[in-house]
Design a protein around this motif. Structure first.
Motif, PDB file in Angstrom:
ATOM      1  N   GLN A   1      -2.838   3.741  -3.116  1.00 18.63           N
ATOM      2  CA  GLN A   1      -2.688   2.785  -4.207  1.00 18.63           C
ATOM      3  C   GLN A   1      -2.262   1.438  -3.641  1.00 18.63           C
ATOM      4  OE1 GLN A   1      -1.206   5.695  -3.936  1.00 18.63           O
ATOM      5  NE2 GLN A   1      -1.902   6.942  -5.662  1.00 18.63           N
ATOM      6  N   ARG A   2      -2.908   0.411  -4.102  1.00 12.64           N
ATOM      7  CA  ARG A   2      -2.571  -0.931  -3.620  1.00 12.64           C
ATOM      8  C   ARG A   2      -2.101  -1.785  -4.767  1.00 12.64           C
ATOM      9  NH1 ARG A   2      -6.988  -2.616   0.614  1.00 12.64           N
ATOM     10  NH2 ARG A   2      -7.416  -0.574   1.520  1.00 12.64           N
ATOM     11  N   GLU A   3      -1.194  -2.701  -4.469  1.00 10.33           N
ATOM     12  CA  GLU A   3      -0.788  -3.659  -5.488  1.00 10.33           C
ATOM     13  C   GLU A   3      -0.453  -4.984  -4.830  1.00 10.33           C
ATOM     14  OE1 GLU A   3       2.527  -2.144  -7.689  1.00 10.33           O
ATOM     15  OE2 GLU A   3       3.138  -0.785  -6.107  1.00 10.33           O
TER      16      GLU A   3
ATOM     17  N   ALA B   1      -3.170   4.449 -10.817  1.00 11.72           N
ATOM     18  CA  ALA B   1      -3.376   3.218 -10.056  1.00 11.72           C
ATOM     19  C   ALA B   1      -4.733   3.164  -9.371  1.00 11.72           C
ATOM     20  CB  ALA B   1      -2.262   3.037  -9.034  1.00 11.72           C
TER      21      ALA B   1
ATOM     22  N   GLN C   1       0.843  -1.182   0.000  1.00 16.12           N
ATOM     23  CA  GLN C   1       0.000   0.000   0.000  1.00 16.12           C
ATOM     24  C   GLN C   1       0.884   1.240   0.000  1.00 16.12           C
ATOM     25  OE1 GLN C   1      -3.763  -0.095   2.284  1.00 16.12           O
ATOM     26  NE2 GLN C   1      -2.688  -1.584   3.553  1.00 16.12           N
TER      27      GLN C   1
ATOM     28  N   THR D   1      -4.469  12.379  -4.523  1.00 17.51           N
ATOM     29  CA  THR D   1      -5.576  11.462  -4.815  1.00 17.51           C
ATOM     30  C   THR D   1      -6.872  12.220  -5.057  1.00 17.51           C
ATOM     31  OG1 THR D   1      -5.871  11.274  -2.453  1.00 17.51           O
ATOM     32  CG2 THR D   1      -4.592   9.560  -3.532  1.00 17.51           C
TER      33      THR D   1
ATOM     34  N   ALA E   1      -6.459   4.925  -6.814  1.00 13.91           N
ATOM     35  CA  ALA E   1      -6.610   4.802  -5.368  1.00 13.91           C
ATOM     36  C   ALA E   1      -8.009   5.198  -4.955  1.00 13.91           C
ATOM     37  CB  ALA E   1      -5.575   5.679  -4.683  1.00 13.91           C
TER      38      ALA E   1
ATOM     39  N   LEU F   1       1.127   6.461 -10.064  1.00 15.97           N
ATOM     40  CA  LEU F   1       0.291   6.675  -8.879  1.00 15.97           C
ATOM     41  C   LEU F   1      -1.093   7.165  -9.291  1.00 15.97           C
ATOM     42  CD1 LEU F   1       2.594   8.399  -6.222  1.00 15.97           C
ATOM     43  CD2 LEU F   1       1.632   6.100  -6.141  1.00 15.97           C
TER      44      LEU F   1
END
Lengths: 390, 542
Positions: free
Chosen positions: A119-121, A209, A114, A320, A211, A206
């Motif tokens: 943003q998570r991956e 991604a 995180q 964000t 979020a 970012l």
């Protein structure tokens, strides 16, 4: 190309990797020197004094000066290696102040990352080149180890406890990420890729991604939904200590210890509140064991950290594209924003917050409001490392 | 102490030996004779070595290709776990002490037997019971914790036969304690007249040092395993954070035994080398007391370095530094030994019989094994290579290149004493050469793999690591030949080997003064010791 199939040396892609390699080559030199020395001596002696050429051995008992010589010389070399390794280790353990945070959770058999922006991956980690990244890691189940060989960076990932490791990528590329602590069936499948990108590409990534909300704003929601603001009002006479500017500060406890308020401290205070009681407060906080998962815990921690670095939170939120939901200025000024009647709820977007009585933890009902015990907060000093005064 | 002479030209097997003094199953299984117990141990640990070797071969076979094609993940995990468990607890820990040590320590100090023959026999039975539990676990499906049993994986997440295996190791541990106790008392109380401490052969010194570790360290392993059982069976939170425990505590307790255990394995190996080299250089050992004291130093300092297995396991920066520091200190006594052995060759008269080949190979391989420990002791580098194949290569250089080489060297050296017959020299030399080549080909590529970052215990791996893995697997197949050959010619020699005579190597030491094989009570008269050990070149010999 041959090296592709028969590599002899790993890629070097972080600021630390060249430093680790330097010590590696130093020790390698010593290893080769002594192996050659012993090997050559054996070869020479074995040829020169073989029984055919040297039938009558010369009896020698030993030599004290020689013993001292080959005790002290290796000792000296060993101490040099120790010192060099120790210095390197200190660098590896102390990230630069400017390091950015990324959180990682290991579980059988995947990595979840995180970014502060939310943003998570999974099994992928994107990092900017030229910026120190501090990984804060925890496991949801068994031991794992976060290992990026190209960065020469490795740290065990432990359930119930944060560990950290940092690196600064020096060249864009894709690198192996391994779990390097045996963790069960698919241990060798717990692999991923670290993608180092130029800062611009990273910002682009970012933005793309998707979020949902920054970790801090998500954490704020969790914070509210758990009823934390009921006691942690930020006021002097609140039942819980003021969390503003907590992160990174030295906190004095009831039993007169001084502890650093880092991620581990915040986590412990949420899960085992009675283990360290802030000086002047009572042991009334219930445990939140089992009520938060590791992701939510990280979000709350990011929120509390953001209460320290006001500017950072705002900046993240711009990233964000979210409006700042918390009236940090008010908290900063020490105004008790949760006091009924002020009409300034610091968590305006959740309904759980205003519920002061119901959401109050059970033990608090038996405990009177803060007595007039000597207690002072340091509510407004933005001094990050100040020891809390009595 | 006059060395045995070469006068007995018409060599015949002695009429009264420990082998022919009595016959029948009972005379072996109820024996109190340390030599017979040693033989029973030789057979048992050889079987465990073969079993562990089979697991190793299967592991290397799977690693020929990057994909996971031969075994399922769970099967592979069981294979490397059982390889480790069987090799360490079934072979390496007992190895030299219970076989060569058991056979020779009483003879070397001029005693009729160990201090407690029945405890010696009991240790064998306990070992067998422990191995039975381990084998039962293997046959009924195996175990996949890794030999390190790290929690909470072992106490909560795995459904294999963890308990069975742990009980087996726990029981086998008591066999170790019994042996250690027996050796310590024997060395203190049973020395022949004139056998002072500084006339003890270095083999006795090193086994004495290893015995101290067995007695002091093994109980901690037992405690650890019992705690694992309590957590796994009764869900008492000790190591599992979900139950309020601490997984790092397990590592502290485990390595508190398991690091010193490394010295249980290697110290007796040092002892064997200290016997072989003077004999085949026909020369006194260089720096007797330096070697003797370095064994004791290793036993003491060995207890203070356990957390160097845990530099990145979440211990504090400062404790990591202290453990790193002591780790570098413990490297010194080993270096001293290597230099002394090398210096012993100087101006000797060197005979290249098979035991000497193993001993020279040992010095080379152990030097590499020891020096690569420097990489791991330096915390800054350890953060990169810990838990990779670099570690695997390092400890195989010490354990196989060191310990197993010493064991084979010792077996060849004392085989004539043990059986009364010589092994055939040519195949033995060939086997030593094959072992040396196979070993290096197997494990040297693993150093490179480790620095490249290949994690250990990986079933599948990135493609770029394949060539090195193929080399390693190829080496393993050569190594296997090197290990199987001695088995064949040793068996052959039992019947067809040349009669050895009392002292085929013209070695010094009490064991060479008695017959080969020795009589049940070792000596027909109590020997009286009047000279230092390794009295090569004494006037009376000429």
């Amino acid at each position: 190309m041959l090296p592709q199939y028969f590599p002899l040396f790993p890629e070097s892609a972080s600021t630390m990797s060249t430093r680790v390699d330097a010590l590696y080559f130093f020790i390698l030199g010593i290893t080769i020197f002594f192996t050659m020395l012993v090997g050559l001596l054996i070869l020479v002696f074995a040829t020169k004094y073989r029984k055919e050429k040297h039938p009558v051995p010369v009896q020698i008992h030993g030599s004290i000066p020689l013993e001292i010589f080959w005790t002290l010389v290796p000792l000296g070399i060993a101490m040099v290696i120790f010192a060099w390794g120790a210095v390197l280790f200190f660098q590896e353990m102390h990230p630069p102040k400017s390091a950015m945070d990324i959180y990682g959770v290991g579980k059988q058999w995947m990595w979840k990352f995180q970014h502060p922006g939310g943003q998570r991956e999974i099994n992928n980690l994107h990092v900017p080149v030229g910026k120190a990244v501090r990984m804060t890691l925890i496991s949801q189940d068994v031991l794992h180890s976060f290992y990026v060989p190209a960065f020469r960076a490795q740290m065990d990932v432990i359930p119930g406890r944060y560990t950290t490791v940092w690196f600064e990528a020096t060249k864009p590329g894709t690198y192996h990420l391994f779990c390097n602590q045996y963790c069960g069936t698919k241990h060798s499948g717990m692999v991923g890729e670290v993608t180092a990108m130029s800062p611009d590409d990273y910002q682009e990534w970012l933005r793309g991604a998707g979020a949902f909300g920054s970790l801090a704003t998500e954490g704020q929601k969790v914070f509210a939904s758990m009823g934390c603001p009921t006691c942690h009002t930020g006021a002097d006479n609140a039942r819980g200590p003021n969390l503003y500017n907590l992160y990174g500060r030295m906190v004095r406890t009831e039993d007169n210890r001084t502890v650093l308020a880092d991620e581990g401290y915040i986590r412990e205070s949420i899960l085992k509140p009675s283990s360290k009681i802030v000086y002047g407060y009572q042991n009334i906080m219930p445990t939140f064991q089992g009520q938060l998962n590791e992701d939510e815990m990280i979000q709350i921690i990011e929120y509390i950290k953001a209460l320290t670095y006001n500017g950072q939170l705002l900046q993240l939120q711009t990233n964000t594209q979210q409006e700042p939901p918390v009236n940090l200025n008010k908290i900063q000024q020490g105004v008790d924003v949760t006091k009924p009647g002020t009409n300034q709820n610091p968590m305006p977007r959740t309904s759980a917050v205003p519920v002061t009585e119901e959401a109050a933890p059970a033990p608090s009902s038996t405990t009177p409001a803060r007595p007039s015990a000597p207690r002072q907060n340091t509510p407004t000093k933005p001094n990050g490392s100040q020891v809390e005064q009595r | 102490m006059s060395t045995a002479t070469q006068t007995s030209l018409a060599l015949e097997m002695p009429s009264d030996t420990y082998l022919n003094s009595s016959y029948g199953v009972k005379s072996w299984f109820l024996t109190g004779d340390h030599k017979r117990i040693a033989m029973m141990y030789v057979v048992s640990i050889s079987l465990m070595f073969l079993l562990g070797g089979v697991f190793a071969s299967l592991v290397r076979l799977e690693l020929l290709t990057p994909a996971s094609d031969l075994f399922q993940s769970d099967t592979y995990n069981k294979l490397f776990t059982m390889h480790g468990v069987v090799m360490i607890f079934g072979f390496l820990v007992p190895s030299i002490p219970v076989t060569i040590g058991n056979f020779l320590i009483p003879i070397m100090i001029g005693a009729r037997d160990l201090a407690f023959p029945k405890i010696n026999l009991a240790s064998w039975y306990i070992y067998i019971i422990g191995m039975a539990f381990m084998l039962a676990a293997i046959i009924s499906g195996g175990v996949d914790t890794g030999w390190t049993f790290y929690t909470p994986l072992s106490t909560q997440y795995l459904t294999t036969h963890v308990m069975f295996t742990a009980i087996g190791i726990l029981i086998a541990g008591f066999s170790s304690i019994f042996t250690g106790l027996n050796f310590i008392v024997t060395v203190h109380r049973m020395r022949a007249p004139g056998m002072t401490w500084f006339r003890l052969p270095l083999f006795v010194w090193s086994n004495y040092a290893a015995s101290i570790i067995m007695v002091l360290g093994t109980p901690v392993l037992a405690i650890t395993l019992i705690l694992v059982a309590l957590e796994r069976g009764l869900h008492i939170g000790i190591f599992n954070p979900a139950l309020g425990g601490d997984p790092v505590l397990f590592q502290h307790m485990f390595w508190f035994y398991s690091h010193p255990a490394v010295y249980i394995m290697i110290l007796p190996g040092f002892g064997v080398i200290s016997e072989i080299i003077p004999c085949f250089a026909r020369k006194r050992i260089f720096g007797y007391s330096a070697i003797a004291f370095s064994s004791i130093a290793i036993a003491v300092f060995g207890f203070l370095v356990w957390a160097h297995h845990m530099f990145i396991a979440g211990i504090s920066t400062y404790s990591a530094l202290i453990f790193s520091f002591v780790t570098f200190l413990v490297a010194i006594p080993s270096a001293i030994k290597v230099f002394n052995w090398t210096a012993t060759l100087y101006k000797g008269s060197i005979h290249f019989d098979t035991p000497m080949l193993y001993a020279l190979a040992f010095i080379g391989l152990f030097t590499i094994g020891g020096l690569t420990g420097l990489f791991l002791g330096a915390i800054g580098v350890d953060m990169h290579v810990t838990a990779t194949y670099f570690v695997v290569a390092h400890f195989h250089y010490v354990m196989v290149g060191g310990m197993v080489t010493a064991y084979l060297g010792g077996l060849h050296f004392w085989w004539p004493k043990i059986t009364g017959r010589m092994y055939p020299e040519a195949p033995a030399k060939l086997a030593a050469l094959i072992t040396f080549i196979g070993f290096n080909l197997t494990f040297f590529p693993q150093f490179i793999l480790g620095y490249l970052g290949m994690p250990r215990r990986y079933h599948s791996y990135p493609e770029e690591f394949q060539v090195l893995n193929v080399l390693s697997s190829a080496g393993a197949s050569i190594l296997a030949v090197g290990f199987i050959l001695p088995l064949l010619y040793f068996a052959w020699s039992l019947k067809y080997g040349e009669v050895a005579g009392d002292n085929p190597w013209q070695a010094t030491g009490l064991e060479w003064e008695t017959t080969s094989p020795p009589p049940t009570h070792n000596f027909h008269e109590v020997p009286v010791v009047t000279t230092e050990p390794y009295a090569y070149g004494e006037p009376e010999e000429a």
